[in-house]
Scaffold this active site. Sequence first.
Site, PDB file in Angstrom:
ATOM      1  N   ASP A 155     -10.943   2.948   4.056  1.00 34.01           N
ATOM      2  CA  ASP A 155     -11.257   1.515   3.977  1.00 34.01           C
ATOM      3  C   ASP A 155     -12.765   1.304   3.802  1.00 34.01           C
ATOM      4  OD1 ASP A 155      -9.466  -0.610   4.025  1.00 34.01           O
ATOM      5  OD2 ASP A 155      -9.013  -0.374   6.153  1.00 34.01           O
TER       6      ASP A 155
ATOM      7  N   LYS B  50       0.846  -1.208   0.000  1.00 31.85           N
ATOM      8  CA  LYS B  50       0.000   0.000   0.000  1.00 31.85           C
ATOM      9  C   LYS B  50       0.877   1.251   0.000  1.00 31.85           C
ATOM     10  CE  LYS B  50      -3.764  -2.444   2.245  1.00 31.85           C
ATOM     11  NZ  LYS B  50      -4.483  -2.836   3.452  1.00 31.85           N
TER      12      LYS B  50
ATOM     13  N   GLN C 254      -4.381  -1.516   9.698  1.00 30.83           N
ATOM     14  CA  GLN C 254      -4.323  -2.852   9.097  1.00 30.83           C
ATOM     15  C   GLN C 254      -4.924  -3.884  10.046  1.00 30.83           C
ATOM     16  OE1 GLN C 254      -3.455  -3.365   5.949  1.00 30.83           O
ATOM     17  NE2 GLN C 254      -3.729  -5.568   6.058  1.00 30.83           N
TER      18      GLN C 254
HETATM   19  N1  GUN Z   1      -6.588  -6.783   6.247  1.00 30.60           N
HETATM   20  C1  GUN Z   1      -6.865  -7.534   5.153  1.00 30.60           C
HETATM   21  N2  GUN Z   1      -7.526  -6.797   4.225  1.00 30.60           N
HETATM   22  C2  GUN Z   1      -7.657  -5.550   4.745  1.00 30.60           C
HETATM   23  C3  GUN Z   1      -8.230  -4.347   4.262  1.00 30.60           C
HETATM   24  O1  GUN Z   1      -8.776  -4.255   3.157  1.00 30.60           O
HETATM   25  N3  GUN Z   1      -8.157  -3.280   5.101  1.00 30.60           N
HETATM   26  C4  GUN Z   1      -7.575  -3.347   6.313  1.00 30.60           C
HETATM   27  N4  GUN Z   1      -7.560  -2.247   7.061  1.00 30.60           N
HETATM   28  N5  GUN Z   1      -7.035  -4.448   6.799  1.00 30.60           N
HETATM   29  C5  GUN Z   1      -7.076  -5.542   6.009  1.00 30.60           C
END
Ligand code: GUN
Length: 295
Positions: A121, A54, A98
């Site tokens: 998100d 990311k 995350q």
């Molecule tokens: N962990 C796995 N996929 C995601 C996601 O799309 N967003 C976040 N914040 N954590 C994750």
Amino acid sequence: MVAKIISGKEVAKQIREELKAEVEKLKETHDVEPGLVTILVGENPASVSYVTAKQKTAHELGFHSVQDNQPENMTEHDLLALIEMYNKDPKIHGILVQLPLPKHINENKVLYAIDPKKDVDGFHPVNVGKLMIGEPDYLPCTPAGIQQLLVRSGAQIEGAEVVVVGRSNIVGKPIANILLQKAEGANATVTICHTRTKDMAFHTRRADILIVAAGRPKAITADMVKEGVVVIDVGVNRIGKTPEGKAKLCGDVDFEAVKEKASMITPVPGGVGPMTITMLMMNTVRAAKLAAEAA
Ligand code: GUN
């Protein structure tokens, strides 16, 4: 019929080019760089690799990007205080915590603490609710990416029988809501199937568009789909290692067999996966734009 392969890699690349241009424009017109913070608590290897990817993309697009690594034993209180700090930081437009978080931290409490305007998100109940009432603001990234794949591949969504397999809060429920909206790129008739559905194949055989997020390798076989169906496979299952030692992946759909009947299908890897990060970037650019216009 042999299916056209929908390349998430290609569509993601195209969207990133569009975003790059938007970022440049935002810098010129408002002197603003989209700001994204990714907060990682602990060192879960999968999370480390997601967060790194990311941040790399954010850099490539010219964002102000901050990776905030915190120790596994961080308290919930301290994490909430950190989020509050970023909520107030005018250089940060998107906050991503995350998941999963360590067990001693209440995940919902943390997600609810993020300012909904910075919730790139799309997990905050305000944003979930806005989608539900047809006034979407920030869409969760994986379902938003699925909609983009369908639209940009020219799939007929309006009036289509869409069948979603899986009812998670991250994929199944939101993609059903997105495609149900009275809006362009939507207006579908949507059915959601799940582990207690009586006759799964009865539903999947009716689908013009089949979206599978079941979390089970090859859950969908060729006899379960009709000729000409458009298939979106959200599954990521690890099934051993490649000769180079990398994780070998397969989806929730029996790709080789189903592609002989489908009109379009996404591969795993290289289908939905590359879209998720790209949609996070799209949400962050949108958050920066809205903040700049409101200033
Ligand atoms: N962990 C796995 N996929 C995601 C996601 O799309 N967003 C976040 N914040 N954590 C994750």
